[in-house]
Design a protein around this motif. Structure first.
Motif, PDB file in Angstrom:
ATOM      1  N   LEU A   7       0.752  -1.141   0.199  1.00 36.80           N
ATOM      2  CA  LEU A   7       0.208   0.141   0.045  1.00 36.80           C
ATOM      3  C   LEU A   7       0.984   1.256  -0.055  1.00 36.80           C
ATOM      4  O   LEU A   7       1.761   1.467   0.984  1.00 36.80           O
ATOM      5  N   VAL A   8       0.844   2.075  -0.984  1.00 34.48           N
ATOM      6  CA  VAL A   8       1.528   3.316  -1.197  1.00 34.48           C
ATOM      7  C   VAL A   8       0.736   4.420  -0.831  1.00 34.48           C
ATOM      8  O   VAL A   8      -0.410   4.714  -1.381  1.00 34.48           O
ATOM      9  N   LEU A   9       0.947   5.116  -0.074  1.00 31.44           N
ATOM     10  CA  LEU A   9       0.427   6.499   0.437  1.00 31.44           C
ATOM     11  C   LEU A   9       1.219   7.782   0.487  1.00 31.44           C
ATOM     12  O   LEU A   9       2.366   7.832   0.492  1.00 31.44           O
ATOM     13  N   ASN A  10       0.773   8.626  -0.287  1.00 29.77           N
ATOM     14  CA  ASN A  10       1.279  10.095  -0.528  1.00 29.77           C
ATOM     15  C   ASN A  10       0.421  11.163  -0.044  1.00 29.77           C
ATOM     16  O   ASN A  10      -0.678  11.669  -0.621  1.00 29.77           O
ATOM     17  N   CYS A  11       0.494  11.708   1.144  1.00 28.01           N
ATOM     18  CA  CYS A  11      -0.049  12.565   1.900  1.00 28.01           C
ATOM     19  C   CYS A  11       0.405  13.967   1.474  1.00 28.01           C
ATOM     20  O   CYS A  11       1.331  14.402   1.851  1.00 28.01           O
ATOM     21  N   GLY A  12      -0.554  14.796   0.916  1.00 30.01           N
ATOM     22  CA  GLY A  12      -0.432  16.269   0.915  1.00 30.01           C
ATOM     23  C   GLY A  12      -1.274  16.941   2.049  1.00 30.01           C
ATOM     24  O   GLY A  12      -1.738  16.418   2.928  1.00 30.01           O
ATOM     25  N   SER A  13      -1.088  18.372   2.010  1.00 34.93           N
ATOM     26  CA  SER A  13      -1.490  19.179   2.945  1.00 34.93           C
ATOM     27  C   SER A  13      -3.210  18.784   3.358  1.00 34.93           C
ATOM     28  O   SER A  13      -3.620  18.781   4.330  1.00 34.93           O
ATOM     29  N   SER A  14      -3.869  18.656   2.062  1.00 36.67           N
ATOM     30  CA  SER A  14      -5.474  18.405   2.128  1.00 36.67           C
ATOM     31  C   SER A  14      -5.716  17.146   1.089  1.00 36.67           C
ATOM     32  O   SER A  14      -6.921  17.212   0.801  1.00 36.67           O
ATOM     33  N   SER A  15      -4.875  16.356   1.119  1.00 37.43           N
ATOM     34  CA  SER A  15      -5.241  15.321   0.092  1.00 37.43           C
ATOM     35  C   SER A  15      -4.331  13.952   0.520  1.00 37.43           C
ATOM     36  O   SER A  15      -3.318  13.862   1.314  1.00 37.43           O
ATOM     37  N   LEU A  16      -4.980  12.684   0.125  1.00 40.02           N
ATOM     38  CA  LEU A  16      -4.068  11.712   0.320  1.00 40.02           C
ATOM     39  C   LEU A  16      -4.399  10.466  -0.978  1.00 40.02           C
ATOM     40  O   LEU A  16      -5.556  10.272  -1.474  1.00 40.02           O
ATOM     41  N   LYS A  17      -3.122  10.610  -1.713  1.00 39.27           N
ATOM     42  CA  LYS A  17      -3.105   9.630  -2.887  1.00 39.27           C
ATOM     43  C   LYS A  17      -2.675   8.399  -2.548  1.00 39.27           C
ATOM     44  O   LYS A  17      -2.025   8.038  -1.869  1.00 39.27           O
ATOM     45  N   PHE A  18      -3.366   7.142  -3.114  1.00 40.12           N
ATOM     46  CA  PHE A  18      -3.075   5.701  -2.498  1.00 40.12           C
ATOM     47  C   PHE A  18      -3.229   4.906  -3.526  1.00 40.12           C
ATOM     48  O   PHE A  18      -3.636   5.202  -4.707  1.00 40.12           O
ATOM     49  N   ALA A  19      -2.663   3.867  -3.408  1.00 36.41           N
ATOM     50  CA  ALA A  19      -2.433   2.741  -4.562  1.00 36.41           C
ATOM     51  C   ALA A  19      -2.077   1.420  -3.568  1.00 36.41           C
ATOM     52  O   ALA A  19      -0.976   1.405  -2.850  1.00 36.41           O
ATOM     53  N   ILE A  20      -2.557   0.280  -4.321  1.00 36.08           N
ATOM     54  CA  ILE A  20      -1.920  -1.118  -3.839  1.00 36.08           C
ATOM     55  C   ILE A  20      -1.296  -1.581  -5.072  1.00 36.08           C
ATOM     56  O   ILE A  20      -2.059  -1.762  -6.283  1.00 36.08           O
ATOM     57  N   LEU A  21      -0.135  -1.900  -5.101  1.00 31.58           N
ATOM     58  CA  LEU A  21       0.931  -2.414  -6.139  1.00 31.58           C
ATOM     59  C   LEU A  21       1.443  -3.661  -6.015  1.00 31.58           C
ATOM     60  O   LEU A  21       2.025  -4.019  -4.756  1.00 31.58           O
ATOM     61  N   ASP A  22       1.614  -4.433  -6.971  1.00 33.80           N
ATOM     62  CA  ASP A  22       2.341  -5.474  -6.950  1.00 33.80           C
ATOM     63  C   ASP A  22       4.031  -5.035  -7.048  1.00 33.80           C
ATOM     64  O   ASP A  22       4.310  -4.381  -8.050  1.00 33.80           O
ATOM     65  N   ALA A  23       4.598  -5.049  -5.853  1.00 36.34           N
ATOM     66  CA  ALA A  23       6.320  -4.786  -5.956  1.00 36.34           C
ATOM     67  C   ALA A  23       7.141  -5.306  -7.269  1.00 36.34           C
ATOM     68  O   ALA A  23       8.120  -4.652  -7.555  1.00 36.34           O
ATOM     69  N   GLN A  24       6.512  -6.383  -7.559  1.00 35.22           N
ATOM     70  CA  GLN A  24       7.445  -7.107  -8.545  1.00 35.22           C
ATOM     71  C   GLN A  24       7.101  -6.593  -9.788  1.00 35.22           C
ATOM     72  O   GLN A  24       8.103  -6.343 -10.725  1.00 35.22           O
ATOM     73  N   SER A  25       5.854  -6.519 -10.304  1.00 38.82           N
ATOM     74  CA  SER A  25       5.517  -6.144 -11.686  1.00 38.82           C
ATOM     75  C   SER A  25       5.028  -4.882 -11.898  1.00 38.82           C
ATOM     76  O   SER A  25       4.840  -4.209 -12.861  1.00 38.82           O
ATOM     77  N   GLU A  28      -1.415  -2.598 -10.656  1.00 33.98           N
ATOM     78  CA  GLU A  28      -2.214  -1.816  -9.593  1.00 33.98           C
ATOM     79  C   GLU A  28      -3.218  -2.725  -9.229  1.00 33.98           C
ATOM     80  O   GLU A  28      -3.990  -2.893 -10.330  1.00 33.98           O
ATOM     81  N   LEU A  29      -3.471  -2.687  -8.135  1.00 33.97           N
ATOM     82  CA  LEU A  29      -4.761  -3.614  -7.575  1.00 33.97           C
ATOM     83  C   LEU A  29      -5.998  -2.470  -7.709  1.00 33.97           C
ATOM     84  O   LEU A  29      -7.072  -2.760  -7.788  1.00 33.97           O
ATOM     85  N   ILE A  30      -5.658  -1.404  -6.914  1.00 32.51           N
ATOM     86  CA  ILE A  30      -6.482  -0.479  -6.494  1.00 32.51           C
ATOM     87  C   ILE A  30      -5.935   1.117  -6.505  1.00 32.51           C
ATOM     88  O   ILE A  30      -4.697   1.155  -6.094  1.00 32.51           O
ATOM     89  N   THR A  31      -6.331   2.226  -7.152  1.00 35.06           N
ATOM     90  CA  THR A  31      -5.706   3.517  -6.957  1.00 35.06           C
ATOM     91  C   THR A  31      -6.829   4.354  -6.622  1.00 35.06           C
ATOM     92  O   THR A  31      -8.038   4.177  -6.981  1.00 35.06           O
ATOM     93  N   GLY A  32      -6.281   5.412  -5.957  1.00 36.50           N
ATOM     94  CA  GLY A  32      -7.320   6.594  -5.648  1.00 36.50           C
ATOM     95  C   GLY A  32      -6.694   7.588  -5.218  1.00 36.50           C
ATOM     96  O   GLY A  32      -5.772   7.844  -4.951  1.00 36.50           O
ATOM     97  N   LEU A  33      -7.843   8.553  -4.776  1.00 37.60           N
ATOM     98  CA  LEU A  33      -7.266   9.921  -4.243  1.00 37.60           C
ATOM     99  C   LEU A  33      -8.393  10.419  -3.131  1.00 37.60           C
ATOM    100  O   LEU A  33      -9.692  10.487  -3.476  1.00 37.60           O
ATOM    101  N   ALA A  34      -8.185  10.646  -2.001  1.00 39.77           N
ATOM    102  CA  ALA A  34      -8.990  11.453  -1.122  1.00 39.77           C
ATOM    103  C   ALA A  34      -8.607  12.877  -1.279  1.00 39.77           C
ATOM    104  O   ALA A  34      -7.517  13.325  -0.853  1.00 39.77           O
ATOM    105  N   GLU A  35      -9.429  13.830  -1.550  1.00 39.22           N
ATOM    106  CA  GLU A  35      -9.318  15.110  -1.669  1.00 39.22           C
ATOM    107  C   GLU A  35     -10.056  16.116  -0.986  1.00 39.22           C
ATOM    108  O   GLU A  35     -11.167  15.505  -0.303  1.00 39.22           O
TER     109      GLU A  35
END
Length: 400
Positions: A7-25, A28-35
């Motif tokens: 699970l990769v999380l990228n937090c901004g001051s008013s946002s949260l970008k996220f994704a679940i990825l296969d580290a080998q390939s 992406e299983l799921i991607t999204g943004l809370a804004e």
């Protein structure tokens, strides 16, 4: 081989970008943004199995509440079973981190101590880390720093010509950013060029709303255009890039600007937006340029000139050049800007392949020049999330 989903999380001051990825390939299983977090319009958008969903969060939802909802979505789809780590993008690690690390109380304290160098980003990164620790308390948490890749710069490249005490006592120096992106695309370019990464001299241009250029020699960053903050360097979407520091005195003494107003001017009202008087979106400016808008044309000329000048300058630390990489939203999609920059750099022997250049859009990568000798220009789509997932997986497997 066991699943290595992160699970990769990228937090901004008013946002949260996220994704679940296969580290080998990198799949992406799921991607999204809370804004629009901490506002009445807080919402969450995500894509899973080809289906896009948008839902409102409670008014003034926090990062913790957004992550709580994200956890519900992950568990509802049984995605947590294959997770081995959570990877966090952290903007500033100062001089403390030269690579990604498993997050400990000490690491969090260092991130907090570096807030003065990234006051808009590091606090949000810490909020995301602490929220994820509560939600995924059995998983290793890994910090991947934007600044880490550039910690190989030599002292003569990162020091400002200021009283040395400012560096010794307050850490005032050039740090650079976009390190995860530059590192990723440079390694991909080595694969395309079929040469060992550790033997190449590359220049990477990450061009989006934020823009930076990095010189990479024998696998390490030796110089980069951003500095103490992401304001230094080439022209960007809303940031000015390099300016005469004497402008501060002019704006304060002659025009009565406050420090806050100057900061807003240079970070949010300048760059392509300020020059074009239209937009910070390169697509809008290019359309206006093609329609004959003189101000849009001027903005593009300044952008491309300053970019080409920075690229040419980085042959000094490299001593030679094997490849020029375009990446980021503009670098990956604007054939016009790539053409203008390459035309300005024809003394390197570049011969633009117009068909390849026009086709290199929307995730398509490859060489866009056709010269038989000398350096090649390439378009390489960046994938910072995959780079974060790979680092997080590698460190998680060491501690599991």
């Amino acid at each position: 081989m066991l699943d290595q989903h992160v699970l990769v999380l990228n937090c901004g001051s008013s946002s949260l970008k996220f994704a679940i990825l296969d580290a080998q390939s990198g799949d992406e299983l799921i991607t999204g943004l809370a804004e629009c977090l901490i506002s009445e319009d807080a919402r969450l958008k995500y894509s899973y199995q080809g289906q896009k969903q948008t839902e409102s969060l409670i008014a003034n939802a926090s990062h913790q509440q957004a992550i709580t909802r994200l956890v519900d979505i992950i568990k509802a789809n049984k995605l947590e079973r294959s997770l081995i780590a959570v990877g966090h993008r952290v903007v500033h690690g100062g001089e403390h981190f030269t690579q990604s690390v498993v997050i400990t109380e000490h690491v969090k304290q260092v991130i907090a101590d570096t807030i003065s160098l990234a006051p808009l980003h590091n606090p949000a990164n810490l909020v995301g880390i602490e929220a994820a620790e509560k939600a995924f308390d059995t998983l290793p948490q890994v910090a991947v720093f934007d600044t880490a890749f550039h910690q190989t710069m030599p002292k003569h490249a990162y020091l400002y010509a200021l009283p040395y005490e400012l560096y010794q006592q307050h850490g005032v120096r050039r740090y650079g950013f976009h390190g995860t992106s530059h590192h990723y695309v440079a390694k991909q370019a080595a694969t395309v060029l079929q040469q060992p990464f550790e033997t190449l001299a590359l220049i990477s241009a990450h061009l989006g709303n934020g823009c930076s250029v990095t010189a990479i020699k024998n696998g390490v960053s030796v110089d980069t255009s951003m500095g103490l903050t992401p304001l230094e360097g080439v022209v960007m979407g809303t940031r000015s890039g390099d300016i005469d520091p004497g402008l501060f005195n002019f704006l304060t003494q002659q025009l009565g600007y406050s420090a806050v107003k100057i900061d807003t001017l240079l970070n949010k009202q300048s760059g392509l937006l300020g020059l074009s008087k239209l937009s910070n979106d390169c697509r809008t400016i290019e359309d206006a340029h093609l329609a004959g808008n003189a101000q849009a044309s001027l903005a593009l000329e300044v952008f491309c000139y300053r970019l080409a000048k920075q690229i040419a300058a980085y042959v000094v630390p490299l001593g030679t050049l094997d490849g020029l990489i375009f990446t980021g939203g503009i670098g990956e999609n604007s054939q016009l800007i790539r053409q203008k920059v390459i035309d300005s750099l024809n003394f390197f022997g570049f011969k633009l392949n117009e068909q390849a250049n026009s086709q290199a859009r929307f995730g398509q990568s490859g060489v866009i020049t056709s010269n038989q000798t000398g350096p090649q220009a390439l378009v390489i789509p960046t994938n910072e999330e995959w780079m974060i997932a790979r680092d997080a997986a590698a460190l998680a497997l060491e501690v599991i």
